[in-house]
Design a protein around this motif. Sequence first.
Motif, PDB file in Angstrom:
ATOM      1  N   PRO B 629      28.109  19.281  33.059  1.00 29.77           N
ATOM      2  CA  PRO B 629      26.717  19.707  33.170  1.00 29.77           C
ATOM      3  C   PRO B 629      26.394  20.187  34.582  1.00 29.77           C
ATOM      4  O   PRO B 629      26.861  19.603  35.561  1.00 29.77           O
ATOM      5  CB  PRO B 629      25.931  18.439  32.840  1.00 29.77           C
ATOM      6  CG  PRO B 629      26.891  17.509  32.201  1.00 29.77           C
ATOM      7  CD  PRO B 629      28.237  17.862  32.746  1.00 29.77           C
ATOM      8  N   ASP B 630      25.608  21.238  34.670  1.00 31.03           N
ATOM      9  CA  ASP B 630      25.139  21.696  35.966  1.00 31.03           C
ATOM     10  C   ASP B 630      24.325  20.567  36.605  1.00 31.03           C
ATOM     11  O   ASP B 630      23.515  19.935  35.927  1.00 31.03           O
ATOM     12  CB  ASP B 630      24.266  22.941  35.769  1.00 31.03           C
ATOM     13  CG  ASP B 630      23.684  23.424  37.082  1.00 31.03           C
ATOM     14  OD1 ASP B 630      24.433  24.021  37.863  1.00 31.03           O
ATOM     15  OD2 ASP B 630      22.487  23.185  37.331  1.00 31.03           O
ATOM     16  N   SER B 633      20.245  21.630  36.287  1.00 32.59           N
ATOM     17  CA  SER B 633      19.642  21.954  34.991  1.00 32.59           C
ATOM     18  C   SER B 633      20.270  21.167  33.855  1.00 32.59           C
ATOM     19  O   SER B 633      19.717  21.117  32.767  1.00 32.59           O
ATOM     20  CB  SER B 633      19.802  23.445  34.717  1.00 32.59           C
ATOM     21  OG  SER B 633      21.166  23.747  34.527  1.00 32.59           O
ATOM     22  N   SER B 634      21.424  20.570  34.080  1.00 32.41           N
ATOM     23  CA  SER B 634      22.236  19.851  33.091  1.00 32.41           C
ATOM     24  C   SER B 634      22.781  20.768  32.004  1.00 32.41           C
ATOM     25  O   SER B 634      23.237  20.314  30.971  1.00 32.41           O
ATOM     26  CB  SER B 634      21.491  18.656  32.473  1.00 32.41           C
ATOM     27  OG  SER B 634      20.802  19.021  31.307  1.00 32.41           O
ATOM     28  N   ALA B 635      22.759  22.081  32.240  1.00 29.53           N
ATOM     29  CA  ALA B 635      23.277  23.019  31.241  1.00 29.53           C
ATOM     30  C   ALA B 635      24.796  23.054  31.294  1.00 29.53           C
ATOM     31  O   ALA B 635      25.404  22.864  32.347  1.00 29.53           O
ATOM     32  CB  ALA B 635      22.720  24.407  31.485  1.00 29.53           C
ATOM     33  N   MET B 636      25.415  23.263  30.141  1.00 27.65           N
ATOM     34  CA  MET B 636      26.870  23.360  30.047  1.00 27.65           C
ATOM     35  C   MET B 636      27.235  24.393  28.995  1.00 27.65           C
ATOM     36  O   MET B 636      26.408  24.742  28.155  1.00 27.65           O
ATOM     37  CB  MET B 636      27.441  21.997  29.683  1.00 27.65           C
ATOM     38  CG  MET B 636      26.764  21.345  28.497  1.00 27.65           C
ATOM     39  SD  MET B 636      26.790  19.558  28.587  1.00 27.65           S
ATOM     40  CE  MET B 636      28.254  19.240  27.629  1.00 27.65           C
ATOM     41  N   TRP B 637      28.455  24.886  29.028  1.00 28.77           N
ATOM     42  CA  TRP B 637      28.965  25.856  28.060  1.00 28.77           C
ATOM     43  C   TRP B 637      28.027  27.060  27.902  1.00 28.77           C
ATOM     44  O   TRP B 637      28.004  27.682  26.848  1.00 28.77           O
ATOM     45  CB  TRP B 637      29.141  25.222  26.674  1.00 28.77           C
ATOM     46  CG  TRP B 637      30.255  24.235  26.556  1.00 28.77           C
ATOM     47  CD1 TRP B 637      30.127  22.885  26.554  1.00 28.77           C
ATOM     48  CD2 TRP B 637      31.650  24.485  26.394  1.00 28.77           C
ATOM     49  NE1 TRP B 637      31.349  22.296  26.417  1.00 28.77           N
ATOM     50  CE2 TRP B 637      32.305  23.250  26.311  1.00 28.77           C
ATOM     51  CE3 TRP B 637      32.426  25.659  26.320  1.00 28.77           C
ATOM     52  CZ2 TRP B 637      33.687  23.119  26.161  1.00 28.77           C
ATOM     53  CZ3 TRP B 637      33.797  25.528  26.158  1.00 28.77           C
ATOM     54  CH2 TRP B 637      34.418  24.275  26.084  1.00 28.77           C
ATOM     55  N   PHE B 742      22.508  19.049  28.637  1.00 29.70           N
ATOM     56  CA  PHE B 742      23.092  17.724  28.458  1.00 29.70           C
ATOM     57  C   PHE B 742      22.001  16.662  28.421  1.00 29.70           C
ATOM     58  O   PHE B 742      22.102  15.693  27.702  1.00 29.70           O
ATOM     59  CB  PHE B 742      24.065  17.449  29.604  1.00 29.70           C
ATOM     60  CG  PHE B 742      24.746  16.127  29.535  1.00 29.70           C
ATOM     61  CD1 PHE B 742      25.729  15.893  28.592  1.00 29.70           C
ATOM     62  CD2 PHE B 742      24.417  15.110  30.412  1.00 29.70           C
ATOM     63  CE1 PHE B 742      26.367  14.674  28.523  1.00 29.70           C
ATOM     64  CE2 PHE B 742      25.061  13.897  30.357  1.00 29.70           C
ATOM     65  CZ  PHE B 742      26.033  13.677  29.408  1.00 29.70           C
ATOM     66  N   ALA B 743      20.964  16.860  29.211  1.00 29.71           N
ATOM     67  CA  ALA B 743      20.003  15.778  29.390  1.00 29.71           C
ATOM     68  C   ALA B 743      18.568  16.271  29.298  1.00 29.71           C
ATOM     69  O   ALA B 743      17.732  15.900  30.092  1.00 29.71           O
ATOM     70  CB  ALA B 743      20.240  15.112  30.735  1.00 29.71           C
ATOM     71  N   GLY B 744      18.263  17.109  28.334  1.00 32.97           N
ATOM     72  CA  GLY B 744      16.898  17.581  28.218  1.00 32.97           C
ATOM     73  C   GLY B 744      16.530  18.470  29.389  1.00 32.97           C
ATOM     74  O   GLY B 744      17.402  18.980  30.083  1.00 32.97           O
ATOM     75  N   GLY B 745      15.275  18.636  29.643  1.00 28.06           N
ATOM     76  CA  GLY B 745      14.840  19.587  30.660  1.00 28.06           C
ATOM     77  C   GLY B 745      14.744  18.962  32.033  1.00 28.06           C
ATOM     78  O   GLY B 745      15.207  17.854  32.271  1.00 28.06           O
ATOM     79  N   MET B 746      14.148  19.704  32.956  1.00 29.61           N
ATOM     80  CA  MET B 746      13.907  19.213  34.296  1.00 29.61           C
ATOM     81  C   MET B 746      12.934  18.044  34.231  1.00 29.61           C
ATOM     82  O   MET B 746      11.967  18.086  33.497  1.00 29.61           O
ATOM     83  CB  MET B 746      13.268  20.314  35.136  1.00 29.61           C
ATOM     84  CG  MET B 746      14.246  21.375  35.509  1.00 29.61           C
ATOM     85  SD  MET B 746      15.303  20.754  36.799  1.00 29.61           S
ATOM     86  CE  MET B 746      16.436  22.128  36.892  1.00 29.61           C
TER      87      MET B 746
END
Lengths: 195, 756
Positions: B629-630, B633-637, B742-746
């Motif tokens: 996860p970033d 932002s927790s974004a991945m893939w 990965f973990a919802g939003g900010m």
Amino acid sequence: MCLAAFAGSVGCRLFEPASSTTDSAAPLLPGQSTGVFTTARPTLAGALNDFFGRRPIADQPLEFPHNVHVGKQIMCTEYCHESVTKGPVAGLPSVSTCMICHAAIATDRPRIQQLAALSEKGLDLQWARVYGYATEARVKFNHAPHIRAKVECATCHGDVGEQTVAQRNVDLNMGFCVNCHNANNASVDCLACHF
Amino acid sequence: MDRRSFIKLTAITGTSATLAGCGNPENQLIRFIPAEDIVPGVAVWKPGVCPLCRAGCGLTVRVMDADAEVVRDGQAGIVRIAAAKKLEGAPDHPVNRGGLCPRGQAAIQITYHPDRITQPLRRAGERGQGRYEAVSWDGALTEIVSRLDALEGAGNQRALAAVTQSGRGHRSALIGRFLGAYGAPGPIAYELFGDEVLRRANGLSFGRQQLPTFDLANARYVLSLGADFLGTWNSPVAQSVGYGRMRQGRPGLRGAFTQVESRMSQTGAGADEWVPVRPGTEGVLALGLANLIMAAQLHPASAAGRAGALIEGWNAGLANYAPREVERITGLAAARVERLARQLGDARPAVAMVGGPPLAHSNGLFTALAVNALNALIGAVEQPGGMFFTPQLDVATASKASGSVASPAPTIDRLAADGLSGGPATQVLLVDGANPVFTTPRAWRVREAFEKIPYIASFSSFLDETSILSDLILPDHSFLESWTEALPESGSMVAVASVAPPVMRPLHQTRATADVLLEIGRRLRRPLDLPWQTFDEMLAATFAGLPSATADVDAWTDAQAKGAWAGPLPAGLAVAGTAGASAAPGTFAFTAPLFDGNAEQYPFYFLPYPSNAFLDGSLAHLPWLQEMPDPLSSAMWSSWVEINPATAERLGIGTGDVVEVASAHGALRTAAVITPGIAPDMVAMPAGQGHRTFTRYASGRGENPVELLAPVTDAATAALAWAATRVRMSRVGPPDGRLILFAGGMREHPAGEHQR
């Protein structure tokens, strides 16, 4: 439910790798394997045996006469299972280990000629393991400290000198281990053997 | 799903599993005799060198027995090998001191990647189709040698070009020597997020054309202008170790840290104070601080010496950079500028650092020089708690590589322009470890230019956007299978040379690129005069000249065992500084940064930034990094664009919505991430995704922000100004699942928005 469990364990073969590449990916190149690595069992039989903790009877590629070698005073730990003093696994000898002696000794026997032919082709023997613990037992057995504690090979493996192909004639269950550990004042802490 | 369909499905799956299981007897593969003695079950730790970025961190590699599927003499089988299983930071390495970043941890996947190129390949289809046929090493080498012989026969040696990864180590030196001996121009090293501007500035200010090393452990105040020094910039592991000591390693003393940037980076998220300024005006803030520090007589103007003399109006106290003026240009309130100046002037030792976006503008060199002058003023240069320059080993001298040196290379955009416009055309192109088709702006037309080159040979281990254009692929070993080395440019106070022998035997029919080049050199009709037979001979030649750290073994043996040599360089082997050598280049003053696209039509500054997982995209093929996860932002893939909440509300954009981002040079659609850590007039996108072809894990995933970039360059260095493009943005649809969080939003939302 059981069927579902088996399906899960062999599922790797249902999943054809071709579908895992996206359309835009380049086609497979010569020399690339198509498989995706998985730890699942390759066959249903394998999965079934694994599920019931049943180990297949070891089917050896060559009828190795333990009795002949032990009778000739060739120590188990010296050549064939030399890793036993160094690490957790005793190790099964490769053809090149056999050929250390058999390049010169008993070269007229058909089994030895079979060995020499393999060695020439660069092929190794597919030894099957005779002893071992089920993965689910979570046992981290290490040979080396047992050798250092002067435990005889025969204590756990029976008198191999009387066998030709090694057979499993000692049942290595937890009671067997704990009895010996108690008798020798070795640790019986869970973590001594289990992960 | 109801009970009935569940039972049905179970039965169907079970049956098919039985059928699928039938055809695959266990132990189908034959077994080959292992080539090495391995004690099964016992781990050995061997030194290695991380190849992923220029930091050159030392590795310790866990090696154990494993069964590998291999092909020998056309026969598939299994063989027991000693295989690398885990990478960790080498505890005693002077740069990373036991640390290793997540990218380094994932590097193990390069070796075992299922899409690795396993043998030499010759193109069998159209260019770009990715159809190749197997060819023997002998056949492949004969082919490339005949191409090079033909060029030489025609007296056209200058039509050979090489695009490589940037670096200062032996591999680059060897490629340079190869090209020089052949008569071709030097290698073209292009790096999207390169630091050429800062190197040039350090050369001008301090006579050292290299990246700086920061003594963060002893600093009491750090002012970072855009440098993501804990994430991706310079030597992130060394800097993280120092940062940890600065913040928590001194009882009762916690160093303070301010981050100036317009998009919050991973590093900025840990700062005591986060200060947004207008993009491209960071140099003005630096000089504004210098103006106040001089005015308060905390440090005299003369303290800055040569670095100060490069700035127009320095000795007059920088009257043009008074707080009001700084406020007008940077958008930062004058009172806040004054407070920052007090903090920086009072804390001793303090240091300023600059890197990343502030230097990626048309005025990047000015910004770097301004920060250099500020550092010189506050006494941060070559002082504890300040900045240093790691002594650099002179590879050419050390490895005894006398002989012709390649003439300077054109830049990659020059090469492409020449090729397309009928200028001096490249006939044979070698590609090593670079993917310029992916990392250059479209306007440079690198892909079109490469398509016109008659013959391209690549040393790549994977089919990426550049190597898929090649006619011949001579795959390199992975870094664990070959000799590796690095000469870290920064991260250590003393000179460092990392080196490691192969950790394991090659898994496939690959060959070390350095050795392949040496063999090509020998096979040419007019063999090249290269003093080494193999790459390790070249390394041995270098280390023979270094003093040993241990009394009873020589430096070469010692370095191989430890994975690095470190210490003071003997006279004559260090790269000489250029202090006082060059003529004064005049003085520099602030010029407003140029942006591509006018502000009415394209209202947002566009900031592509090196992804924490993929850097410029060269690591997108590693699945561990795809699923990491970033940190913010927790974004991945996936890919995303970061938008300020106020802007998002004005445009009616919600998290995950599909938005179109367009510049004058291209457009892309991606998911929106709403984050307070970005200026309202800026949008940012991580680089690295958007590969067309780069293994099964990266192909067709996300979008590549580089496709929007305008070909704006820094005037002085011709480096790409990657932060100088403006874009417009509009919502095109609701969330469609392309954003994977990965973990919802900010977590930080304005009051009342928590329930949304």
